[in-house]
Design an enzyme around this catalytic site. Structure first.
Site, short mmCIF file in Angstrom:
data_model
loop_
_atom_site.label_atom_id
_atom_site.label_comp_id
_atom_site.label_asym_id
_atom_site.label_seq_id
_atom_site.Cartn_x
_atom_site.Cartn_y
_atom_site.Cartn_z
N SER A 128 0.84 -1.20 0.00
CA SER A 128 0.00 0.00 0.00
C SER A 128 0.87 1.24 0.00
O SER A 128 2.04 1.20 0.41
CB SER A 128 -0.88 -0.02 1.26
OG SER A 128 -1.49 1.23 1.49
N TYR A 152 -1.71 0.98 11.34
CA TYR A 152 -1.94 0.40 10.01
C TYR A 152 -0.72 0.57 9.12
O TYR A 152 -0.28 -0.36 8.44
CB TYR A 152 -3.17 1.03 9.35
CG TYR A 152 -3.42 0.45 7.97
CD1 TYR A 152 -3.90 -0.85 7.82
CD2 TYR A 152 -3.15 1.19 6.82
CE1 TYR A 152 -4.11 -1.39 6.56
CE2 TYR A 152 -3.35 0.65 5.56
CZ TYR A 152 -3.83 -0.64 5.44
OH TYR A 152 -4.03 -1.19 4.20
#
Length: 342
Positions: A128, A152
């Site tokens: 990501s 995250y």
């Protein structure tokens, strides 16, 4: 990719998620034999609602179980493993960092270790833009350091580095895809921007933006993301030299959350529904967007959908989704199952 995947066995984690569902659809459409690891058989997921579940082989289990993964990969001998599964929500990661780290970090090393032990499969891993962490130098290029700070982001930085470790140390053939925020039909998490603003607008309500609206995010249509994973898998099979490398996939448009919401409202013809700005977001990176020149030059990849076209398709998916919901809501339970099965 015409013909490349036909007849090949592929193993997909995260098939019940947004990205996984679209990827499975594309793989099945290209003739691949799909085996999917499924933890929860989510009834509302695209995989189930579209009938794709009946066209694939399901292995019940969790990413946290190495024996399950090792058995599945050894038994089915997939040509390529697409590791998509993750706990994907920033807010959930903040509330439950341990659960997020188990899913995203332990889950990744389990997939890669299972592939190492069997010694056959290529691996395409979903990372990501969050793996880069915060940077004063944008857009992100693949040479940027991975320096997540929040739960995250740290989980994605760690997983990304673990994949590179398996390539460098054990010669595992693995390539890493770094995309921005994915959007498209099938995402029923209405806390996310696109499904949230579309749902609110169809209901005639003003969408609530948690931040000040000026956060910059990189968005990519899920159909383009699915094509990027398949392209990366094909190139990895043809050119082992890209093993251990990461590739950014992006529209390369710098848009704030507010600009994205306003674009969606304009496409839906409801610019009168001015969004509510709460300005309460915390522990999130303020600006993130990607440079995809490496993918264009090395892989020959380019997005097929412009932002406005992708948003129009997404809006149409939700119109049909909510119309179908309204239709089945007024049907007797016995008939509702028949409608859902068609």
């Amino acid at each position: 990719m015409a013909g490349f995947w036909k007849g090949k066995t592929v193993f997909v984690t995260g098939a019940t998620g947004l990205m996984g569902g679209w990827l499975v659809k594309e793989l099945v459409g290209h003739g691949a034999q799909v085996v999917a690891l499924v933890r929860d058989l989510t009834p509302k997921s695209m995989l189930v609602r579209s009938g794709l579940l009946n066209e694939i082989t399901v292995v019940p289990g969790e990413l946290e179980s190495l024996p399950v993964l090792q058995r599945a990969i050894a038994e089915y001998e997939p040509h390529t493993v697409f590791h998509i599964a993750a706990q994907p929500l920033v807010a959930v990661a903040k509330r439950d960092p341990v659960g997020t780290l188990k899913a995203n970090v332990m889950g990744t090393w389990n997939v890669l270790e299972a592939c190492r032990l069997t010694g056959r499969s290529n691996v395409v891993m979903a990372s990501s833009d969050k793996a880069y962490g915060e940077s004063d130098t944008l857009p992100y290029k693949e040479t940027h350091p991975l320096q997540g700070r929040y739960p995250y982001e740290v989980s994605k930085s760690c997983a990304d580095l673990i994949a590179q470790m398996y390539a460098a140390t054990y010669g595992l053939r693995v390539a890493i895809a770094r995309c921005g925020n994915l959007f498209g039909g099938g995402d029923l998490n209405f806390n996310r921007t696109f499904p949230g603003v579309i749902k609110a607008t169809l209901a005639g309500e003003r969408f609530v933006i948690r931040s000040d609206g000026k956060f910059v995010r990189d968005s990519l249509y899920v159909k383009d993301a699915a094509a990027s994973y398949m392209t990366l898998g094909e190139r990895l099979a043809e050119d082992p030299s890209i093993s251990g490398e990461a590739f950014n996939f992006s529209l390369e448009q710098r848009l704030t959350v507010l600009e994205t919401v306003e674009m969606t409202l304009n496409i839906m013809g409801r610019t009168d529904l001015v969004p509510v700005i709460q300005n309460i977001a915390s522990a999130e990176i303020r600006e993130q967007y990607l440079d995809a020149s490496k993918a264009r030059e090395r892989l020959g990849w380019k997005p097929r959908y412009a932002m406005d076209e992708a948003i129009r398709e997404t809006v149409e998916w939700y119109r049909e989704h909510f119309a179908a919901q309204d239709h089945t809501a007024g049907v007797e339970p016995s008939m509702r199952n028949a409608v859902a099965a068609r």
